[in-house]
Design a protein around this motif. Structure first.
Motif, PDB file in Angstrom:
ATOM      1  N   UNK A   1      20.131 -15.509 -10.911  1.00 36.74           N
ATOM      2  CA  UNK A   1      21.367 -14.877 -11.368  1.00 36.74           C
ATOM      3  C   UNK A   1      21.181 -13.436 -11.815  1.00 36.74           C
ATOM      4  N   UNK A   2      19.946 -12.979 -11.898  1.00 36.53           N
ATOM      5  CA  UNK A   2      19.656 -11.620 -12.307  1.00 36.53           C
ATOM      6  C   UNK A   2      18.611 -11.006 -11.367  1.00 36.53           C
ATOM      7  N   UNK A   3      18.566  -9.674 -11.338  1.00 35.02           N
ATOM      8  CA  UNK A   3      17.491  -8.967 -10.653  1.00 35.02           C
ATOM      9  C   UNK A   3      16.776  -8.096 -11.680  1.00 35.02           C
ATOM     10  N   UNK A   4      15.625  -7.597 -11.309  1.00 35.52           N
ATOM     11  CA  UNK A   4      14.799  -6.816 -12.230  1.00 35.52           C
ATOM     12  C   UNK A   4      14.860  -5.335 -11.882  1.00 35.52           C
ATOM     13  N   UNK A   5      15.094  -4.505 -12.907  1.00 35.22           N
ATOM     14  CA  UNK A   5      14.993  -3.056 -12.770  1.00 35.22           C
ATOM     15  C   UNK A   5      14.090  -2.542 -13.894  1.00 35.22           C
ATOM     16  N   UNK A   6      12.996  -1.870 -13.520  1.00 43.55           N
ATOM     17  CA  UNK A   6      12.059  -1.327 -14.500  1.00 43.55           C
ATOM     18  C   UNK A   6      11.636   0.074 -14.082  1.00 43.55           C
ATOM     19  N   UNK A   7      10.968   0.749 -14.980  1.00 45.60           N
ATOM     20  CA  UNK A   7      10.376   2.052 -14.679  1.00 45.60           C
ATOM     21  C   UNK A   7       8.859   1.911 -14.679  1.00 45.60           C
ATOM     22  N   UNK A   8       8.219   2.494 -13.699  1.00 45.95           N
ATOM     23  CA  UNK A   8       6.760   2.576 -13.689  1.00 45.95           C
ATOM     24  C   UNK A   8       6.051   1.449 -12.988  1.00 45.95           C
ATOM     25  N   UNK A   9       6.530   0.211 -13.108  1.00 43.90           N
ATOM     26  CA  UNK A   9       5.852  -0.918 -12.485  1.00 43.90           C
ATOM     27  C   UNK A   9       6.561  -2.217 -12.801  1.00 43.90           C
ATOM     28  N   UNK A  10       6.236  -3.249 -12.027  1.00 40.80           N
ATOM     29  CA  UNK A  10       6.845  -4.559 -12.240  1.00 40.80           C
ATOM     30  C   UNK A  10       5.775  -5.637 -12.208  1.00 40.80           C
ATOM     31  N   UNK A  11       6.180  -6.854 -12.570  1.00 39.41           N
ATOM     32  CA  UNK A  11       5.262  -7.996 -12.605  1.00 39.41           C
ATOM     33  C   UNK A  11       4.000  -7.649 -13.399  1.00 39.41           C
TER      34      UNK A  11
ATOM     35  N   UNK B   1       0.795  -1.247   0.000  1.00 41.22           N
ATOM     36  CA  UNK B   1       0.000   0.000   0.000  1.00 41.22           C
ATOM     37  C   UNK B   1       0.819   1.285   0.000  1.00 41.22           C
ATOM     38  N   UNK B   2       1.856   1.378   0.828  1.00 40.63           N
ATOM     39  CA  UNK B   2       2.627   2.625   0.871  1.00 40.63           C
ATOM     40  C   UNK B   2       3.320   2.894  -0.451  1.00 40.63           C
ATOM     41  N   UNK B   3       3.704   1.855  -1.162  1.00 42.27           N
ATOM     42  CA  UNK B   3       4.353   2.031  -2.453  1.00 42.27           C
ATOM     43  C   UNK B   3       3.340   2.353  -3.541  1.00 42.27           C
ATOM     44  N   UNK B   4       2.208   1.652  -3.519  1.00 43.78           N
ATOM     45  CA  UNK B   4       1.186   1.900  -4.542  1.00 43.78           C
ATOM     46  C   UNK B   4       0.695   3.351  -4.487  1.00 43.78           C
ATOM     47  N   UNK B   5       0.508   3.897  -3.278  1.00 42.80           N
ATOM     48  CA  UNK B   5       0.074   5.286  -3.142  1.00 42.80           C
ATOM     49  C   UNK B   5       1.141   6.246  -3.648  1.00 42.80           C
ATOM     50  N   UNK B   6       2.399   5.972  -3.307  1.00 43.92           N
ATOM     51  CA  UNK B   6       3.486   6.842  -3.756  1.00 43.92           C
ATOM     52  C   UNK B   6       3.651   6.793  -5.267  1.00 43.92           C
ATOM     53  N   UNK B   7       3.538   5.608  -5.850  1.00 42.74           N
ATOM     54  CA  UNK B   7       3.674   5.464  -7.302  1.00 42.74           C
ATOM     55  C   UNK B   7       2.571   6.230  -8.022  1.00 42.74           C
ATOM     56  N   UNK B   8       1.351   6.118  -7.540  1.00 45.73           N
ATOM     57  CA  UNK B   8       0.233   6.823  -8.180  1.00 45.73           C
ATOM     58  C   UNK B   8       0.447   8.330  -8.155  1.00 45.73           C
ATOM     59  N   UNK B   9       0.873   8.857  -7.010  1.00 45.92           N
ATOM     60  CA  UNK B   9       1.108  10.294  -6.906  1.00 45.92           C
ATOM     61  C   UNK B   9       2.308  10.720  -7.748  1.00 45.92           C
ATOM     62  N   UNK B  10       3.345   9.914  -7.780  1.00 47.03           N
ATOM     63  CA  UNK B  10       4.520  10.239  -8.587  1.00 47.03           C
ATOM     64  C   UNK B  10       4.177  10.296 -10.068  1.00 47.03           C
TER      65      UNK B  10
END
Length: 430
Positions: free
Chosen positions: A116-126, A89-98
């Protein structure tokens, strides 16, 4: 890099992976000329952030967070936010406002092709990733700009022990040093005390569980029967909760066991493999036994507690999952796969659309060439070599991710426009 003609980048970090990764990332961004702030929601967040001058404790209640983050965006003139996972929730609210303000959103997640890898994206994941809207032809067109071979993973590279250790340590701080954060509410459904106890129990039992896994795996591999794999996830994982049709793992298991009983040949077996971090908060083994007995197939259903997947996958006929990233390992081997939730790899070219009973009876093979194009696309965009928890993994990751965060283009746009930086080739370890 920040130059004299560019506006200064101001990063606001929210919650990150357990451990020191976000602290190291913030330090490198400051070295690149950026201003970096960190909001902490509990003592665990504070313990892993080593720059007190840039730490902002949030000691209010969850219902007041939306107004607080708006004020932080204004007072610090934030240009970018960074966070781990975008659904709590704290992230979803911050993302929406951002997004409403045009602030860049940098989302970190576990690798879509972990470990062996990690994920880096802009705007959202999964289920919120840009990959969800991309077709395979879109990806193949972008790949025409690159002739790089997809890197192979190293033969040995794991950080499960560090992952569990940092998880236990984080929850210890929340349990015993959280007096200043009385308004803190965890995004999990269980208490922090219970979470700590589960992490600690898991850490202490690792040697015993490893022996149990080896025995169960050997029995299956030496059994001489054809088998299908059901790949489980953590029931509290955001991908399962937010991007699947099931509310509990028991719901998923009920559908799988029934479909197997009605569709698979009578000499075939079903192997239910738990997630490597399964900690016992859900009685999976008991539920598997109950469902198998209910359908009269107790002698054909096996349960394996966590562990590495490769040994079981190599001889599996098919695999089913909700939307686990382990599905990528299935597809890499050309094994038929059926998924039930939203997943970034659920493309019709290589994920089955057959009804479940038909899938267990005679699964169609995936288009392996199409999957290799998809895999190469991810490795040239959002999948970065390294990890959050081991020192070696963090070093590997930091060599590349900061430049990607400072780039004007997100990883997918960069490949399409030809501005993507060269990718690191993994050195194989004997």
């Amino acid at each position: 890099m920040t130059t004299m003609t560019e506006p200064k980048r101001v990063f606001l970090f929210l919650q990150g992976p357990h451990g020191p990764f976000f602290n190291s990332l913030g330090k490198m961004l400051r070295a690149a000329g950026c201003e970096v702030w960190r909001v902490g929601f509990n003592a665990g967040d504070r313990a892993f952030w080593h720059n007190p001058a840039s730490y902002i404790p949030y000691q209010g209640h969850p219902e007041d967070w939306a107004k607080t983050v708006e004020a932080l965006f204004d007072s610090h003139q934030v240009t970018d936010i960074a966070l781990y996972g975008d659904t709590r929730p704290i992230h979803a609210q911050a993302v929406a406002e951002a997004k409403a303000r045009g602030i860049r959103v940098h989302v970190f997640e576990e690798g879509y092709m972990r470990p062996y890898w990690v994920t880096y994206e802009r705007g959202g994941s999964n289920g919120n990733s840009k990959l969800m809207e991309m077709s395979l032809p879109d990806m193949q067109a972008a790949l025409e700009r690159s002739d790089m071979e997809a890197p192979l993973p190293p033969s040995h590279w794991g950080d499960m022990r560090q992952h569990i250790f940092y998880g236990a340590l984080y929850h210890w701080f929340v349990m015993f040093r959280n007096g200043k954060y009385r308004g803190f509410k965890p995004h999990r459904s269980i208490s922090v005390t219970k979470e700590f106890q589960l992490y600690l129990k898991r850490f202490l039992l690792m040697p015993s569980l490893a022996v149990q896994r080896r025995i169960a795996t050997l029995r299956i591999r030496n059994g001489g029967f054809p088998y299908h794999l059901a790949l489980l996830q953590l029931e509290h994982d955001s991908s399962f909760q937010k991007h699947s049709p099931f509310s509990t793992m028991s719901d998923f298991l009920a559908e799988i066991v029934e479909g197997f009983a009605n569709g698979a040949p009578q000499h075939h077996h079903l192997v239910v493999k738990a997630h490597p971090l399964e900690d016992g908060r859900v009685p999976i083994r008991r539920e598997v036994r109950r469902l198998a007995a209910e359908h009269g197939i107790s002698d054909r259903v096996h349960y394996v507690r966590g562990g590495k997947l490769a040994q079981l996958l190599n001889e599996a006929r098919t695999a089913v999952t909700v939307n686990s990233t382990a599905g990528q390992q299935v597809l890499w081997r050309g094994i038929p796969l059926k998924v039930f939730g939203r997943a970034v790899y659920a493309k019709p070219e290589f994920v089955s659309t057959q009804p479940l009973t038909e899938f267990f009876s005679a699964a169609a093979r995936p288009d392996n060439r199409a999957y290799k194009d998809y895999r190469r696309y991810l490795l040239e965009t959002s999948q970065l070599p390294g990890g959050y928890y081991s020192r070696k993994g963090r070093r590997q990751l930091l060599r590349q991710v900061v430049d990607m965060m400072l780039s004007a283009d997100d990883p997918y746009e960069a490949l399409k426009s030809g501005t993507a930086a060269p990718r690191q080739q993994l050195r194989l370890v004997n």
